[in-house]
Design a protein around this motif. Structure first.
Motif, PDB file in Angstrom:
ATOM      1  N   LEU A  97       0.822  -1.200   0.000  1.00  0.00           N
ATOM      2  CA  LEU A  97       0.000   0.000   0.000  1.00  0.00           C
ATOM      3  C   LEU A  97       0.862   1.258   0.000  1.00  0.00           C
ATOM      4  CD1 LEU A  97      -2.881   1.031   0.008  1.00  0.00           C
ATOM      5  CD2 LEU A  97      -2.871   0.863   2.496  1.00  0.00           C
ATOM      6  N   LYS A  98       1.977   1.223   0.700  1.00  0.00           N
ATOM      7  CA  LYS A  98       2.847   2.404   0.750  1.00  0.00           C
ATOM      8  C   LYS A  98       3.331   2.774  -0.648  1.00  0.00           C
ATOM      9  CE  LYS A  98       5.261   5.705   2.396  1.00  0.00           C
ATOM     10  NZ  LYS A  98       4.854   6.849   1.599  1.00  0.00           N
ATOM     11  N   ARG A  99       3.587   1.757  -1.480  1.00  0.00           N
ATOM     12  CA  ARG A  99       4.023   2.022  -2.852  1.00  0.00           C
ATOM     13  C   ARG A  99       2.856   2.391  -3.761  1.00  0.00           C
ATOM     14  NH1 ARG A  99       6.591  -3.317  -3.700  1.00  0.00           N
ATOM     15  NH2 ARG A  99       7.217  -3.564  -1.561  1.00  0.00           N
ATOM     16  N   ASN A 100       1.632   2.198  -3.266  1.00  0.00           N
ATOM     17  CA  ASN A 100       0.435   2.432  -4.078  1.00  0.00           C
ATOM     18  C   ASN A 100      -0.649   3.106  -3.242  1.00  0.00           C
ATOM     19  OD1 ASN A 100       1.081   0.674  -6.635  1.00  0.00           O
ATOM     20  ND2 ASN A 100       1.619  -0.590  -4.880  1.00  0.00           N
ATOM     21  N   GLU A 101      -0.301   4.186  -2.568  1.00  0.00           N
ATOM     22  CA  GLU A 101      -1.248   4.878  -1.684  1.00  0.00           C
ATOM     23  C   GLU A 101      -2.533   5.213  -2.421  1.00  0.00           C
ATOM     24  OE1 GLU A 101      -1.386   5.823   1.541  1.00  0.00           O
ATOM     25  OE2 GLU A 101       0.632   5.242   2.129  1.00  0.00           O
ATOM     26  N   GLY A 102      -3.645   5.005  -1.739  1.00  0.00           N
ATOM     27  CA  GLY A 102      -4.926   5.413  -2.270  1.00  0.00           C
ATOM     28  C   GLY A 102      -5.590   4.423  -3.204  1.00  0.00           C
ATOM     29  N   LEU A 103      -5.117   3.191  -3.202  1.00  0.00           N
ATOM     30  CA  LEU A 103      -5.773   2.170  -4.029  1.00  0.00           C
ATOM     31  C   LEU A 103      -7.126   1.810  -3.442  1.00  0.00           C
ATOM     32  CD1 LEU A 103      -3.099  -0.550  -4.913  1.00  0.00           C
ATOM     33  CD2 LEU A 103      -4.226   1.021  -6.466  1.00  0.00           C
ATOM     34  N   GLY A 104      -8.001   1.332  -4.288  1.00  0.00           N
ATOM     35  CA  GLY A 104      -9.243   0.745  -3.830  1.00  0.00           C
ATOM     36  C   GLY A 104      -8.963  -0.666  -3.356  1.00  0.00           C
ATOM     37  N   GLN A 105      -9.902  -1.226  -2.586  1.00  0.00           N
ATOM     38  CA  GLN A 105      -9.695  -2.572  -2.043  1.00  0.00           C
ATOM     39  C   GLN A 105      -9.570  -3.634  -3.125  1.00  0.00           C
ATOM     40  OE1 GLN A 105     -11.810  -2.165   2.285  1.00  0.00           O
ATOM     41  NE2 GLN A 105     -12.228  -3.973   1.133  1.00  0.00           N
ATOM     42  N   ALA A 106     -10.363  -3.540  -4.176  1.00  0.00           N
ATOM     43  CA  ALA A 106     -10.310  -4.552  -5.236  1.00  0.00           C
ATOM     44  C   ALA A 106      -8.944  -4.534  -5.919  1.00  0.00           C
ATOM     45  CB  ALA A 106     -11.414  -4.331  -6.253  1.00  0.00           C
ATOM     46  N   ALA A 107      -8.438  -3.354  -6.216  1.00  0.00           N
ATOM     47  CA  ALA A 107      -7.131  -3.241  -6.874  1.00  0.00           C
ATOM     48  C   ALA A 107      -6.022  -3.738  -5.951  1.00  0.00           C
ATOM     49  CB  ALA A 107      -6.870  -1.801  -7.299  1.00  0.00           C
ATOM     50  N   LEU A 108      -6.106  -3.408  -4.663  1.00  0.00           N
ATOM     51  CA  LEU A 108      -5.099  -3.863  -3.713  1.00  0.00           C
ATOM     52  C   LEU A 108      -5.152  -5.380  -3.557  1.00  0.00           C
ATOM     53  CD1 LEU A 108      -2.818  -3.202  -1.740  1.00  0.00           C
ATOM     54  CD2 LEU A 108      -4.567  -2.737   0.007  1.00  0.00           C
ATOM     55  N   ALA A 115      -6.100  -7.524  -5.792  1.00  0.00           N
ATOM     56  CA  ALA A 115      -5.514  -8.096  -7.014  1.00  0.00           C
ATOM     57  C   ALA A 115      -3.994  -8.009  -6.972  1.00  0.00           C
ATOM     58  CB  ALA A 115      -6.058  -7.375  -8.242  1.00  0.00           C
ATOM     59  N   LEU A 116      -3.474  -6.893  -6.513  1.00  0.00           N
ATOM     60  CA  LEU A 116      -2.024  -6.712  -6.422  1.00  0.00           C
ATOM     61  C   LEU A 116      -1.402  -7.715  -5.448  1.00  0.00           C
ATOM     62  CD1 LEU A 116       0.290  -4.820  -7.386  1.00  0.00           C
ATOM     63  CD2 LEU A 116      -0.186  -3.420  -5.385  1.00  0.00           C
ATOM     64  N   LEU A 117      -2.096  -7.988  -4.360  1.00  0.00           N
ATOM     65  CA  LEU A 117      -1.615  -8.920  -3.343  1.00  0.00           C
ATOM     66  C   LEU A 117      -1.953 -10.378  -3.672  1.00  0.00           C
ATOM     67  CD1 LEU A 117      -2.694  -6.843  -0.244  1.00  0.00           C
ATOM     68  CD2 LEU A 117      -0.328  -7.371  -0.872  1.00  0.00           C
ATOM     69  N   GLU A 118      -2.786 -10.556  -4.702  1.00  0.00           N
ATOM     70  CA  GLU A 118      -3.256 -11.884  -5.102  1.00  0.00           C
ATOM     71  C   GLU A 118      -3.968 -12.612  -3.956  1.00  0.00           C
ATOM     72  OE1 GLU A 118      -0.093 -14.070  -7.032  1.00  0.00           O
ATOM     73  OE2 GLU A 118      -0.207 -12.775  -8.787  1.00  0.00           O
ATOM     74  N   ILE A 119      -4.877 -11.872  -3.310  1.00  0.00           N
ATOM     75  CA  ILE A 119      -5.745 -12.471  -2.292  1.00  0.00           C
ATOM     76  C   ILE A 119      -7.182 -12.086  -2.607  1.00  0.00           C
ATOM     77  CG2 ILE A 119      -3.970 -12.527  -0.498  1.00  0.00           C
ATOM     78  CD1 ILE A 119      -5.255 -10.095   0.785  1.00  0.00           C
ATOM     79  N   GLU A 120      -8.113 -12.805  -2.021  1.00  0.00           N
ATOM     80  CA  GLU A 120      -9.532 -12.539  -2.249  1.00  0.00           C
ATOM     81  C   GLU A 120      -9.923 -11.193  -1.634  1.00  0.00           C
ATOM     82  OE1 GLU A 120     -11.727 -14.297  -4.082  1.00  0.00           O
ATOM     83  OE2 GLU A 120      -9.991 -15.523  -4.632  1.00  0.00           O
ATOM     84  N   PRO A 121     -10.779 -10.428  -2.312  1.00  0.00           N
ATOM     85  CA  PRO A 121     -11.206  -9.133  -1.768  1.00  0.00           C
ATOM     86  C   PRO A 121     -11.803  -9.219  -0.366  1.00  0.00           C
ATOM     87  CG  PRO A 121     -11.827  -9.288  -4.075  1.00  0.00           C
ATOM     88  CD  PRO A 121     -11.296 -10.638  -3.669  1.00  0.00           C
ATOM     89  N   MET A 122     -12.573 -10.269  -0.079  1.00  0.00           N
ATOM     90  CA  MET A 122     -13.166 -10.399   1.266  1.00  0.00           C
ATOM     91  C   MET A 122     -12.088 -10.648   2.320  1.00  0.00           C
ATOM     92  SD  MET A 122     -16.238  -9.594   1.300  1.00  0.00           S
ATOM     93  CE  MET A 122     -16.505 -10.018   3.000  1.00  0.00           C
ATOM     94  N   THR A 123     -11.069 -11.401   1.969  1.00  0.00           N
ATOM     95  CA  THR A 123      -9.955 -11.636   2.898  1.00  0.00           C
ATOM     96  C   THR A 123      -9.259 -10.317   3.190  1.00  0.00           C
ATOM     97  OG1 THR A 123      -9.645 -13.874   2.048  1.00  0.00           O
ATOM     98  CG2 THR A 123      -7.781 -12.890   3.233  1.00  0.00           C
TER      99      THR A 123
END
Length: 159
Positions: free
Chosen positions: A44-55, A57-65
Motif C-alpha cells: 500500500l505504501k508504494r500504491n497509496e490510495g488504491l481501492g480494495q479490489a485493486a489492492l 488483485a495486487l496482493l493476489e488475495i480474495e477481496p473479502m480476505t
C-alpha cells in the motif's frame, strides 16, 4: 551412474520465497503487525490510495480476505479508508503515520534477511541474480498478458 536432476526452477523459487518469508517473520516478531499486515502496508505504501479490489488483485488475495485485514488494520490505526473523489460509493485505502513509522524497521529486518540469503555471493553475482529474476518476472508478466488477451479474443469470437 545415474545422473541426479537438479531441482526444478519453480520449486527453487517457491522454496526461496517461503524461506525468505519465514526468516522475515522471525526477524519481525517485535513489530506489532502480522506478516499479512506487513505485506499489505508495504504494498500500500508504494500504491497509496488504491481501492480494495485493486489492492487485493495486487496482493493476489480474495477481496473479502483483504477486507477483513483492512477492518482490523483500520481499528488498530494502521490504515484509513477515505472517500474516492470520483465515486461516492468507493473508498480508497491509505497508510497512517503509525503504519509508515513501522516501514523503516521492516526495511531493516528485510535487509538483514536478504544479507543472510545472499551470503557467499559476490556483489556482481547479487546484481546478476536480481537482474535475472526481473527478466523472469517480466517474461511471465508479458506471457500472462498475452494469454489473457488470447482468452478475451476467444471468448469474443466463440472459438
Amino acid at each position: 551412474m545415474d545422473r541426479i536432476e537438479p531441482p526444478a526452477l519453480g520449486f527453487l523459487l517457491i522454496d526461496a520465497a517461503r524461506l525468505l518469508r519465514r526468516r522475515f517473520e522471525q526477524e519481525s516478531r517485535d513489530i506489532p503487525m502480522t506478516s499479512a499486515q506487513l505485506q499489505i502496508i508495504a504494498r500500500l505504501k508504494r500504491n497509496e490510495g488504491l481501492g480494495q479490489a485493486a489492492l487485493a488483485a495486487l496482493l493476489e488475495i480474495e477481496p473479502m480476505t483483504l477486507s477483513r485485514h483492512i477492518d482490523r488494520m483500520e481499528a488498530a490505526g494502521l490504515v484509513e479508508r477515505r472517500p474516492d473523489p470520483n465515486d461516492r460509493r468507493a473508498r480508497r485505502i491509505h497508510t497512517t503515520e503509525t503504519a509508515r513509522a513501522l516501514l523503516e524497521p521492516m526495511r531493516a529486518r528485510a535487509a538483514t534477511v536478504y544479507e543472510e540469503a545472499l551470503a557467499g555471493l559476490a556483489p556482481a553475482e547479487r546484481d546478476a541474480l536480481v537482474a535475472h529474476l526481473q527478466t523472469i518476472v517480466s517474461n511471465l508478466c508479458t506471457g500472462a498478458a498475452e494469454a489473457a488477451g488470447d482468452e478475451r479474443r476467444s471468448a469474443a469470437t466463440g472459438t
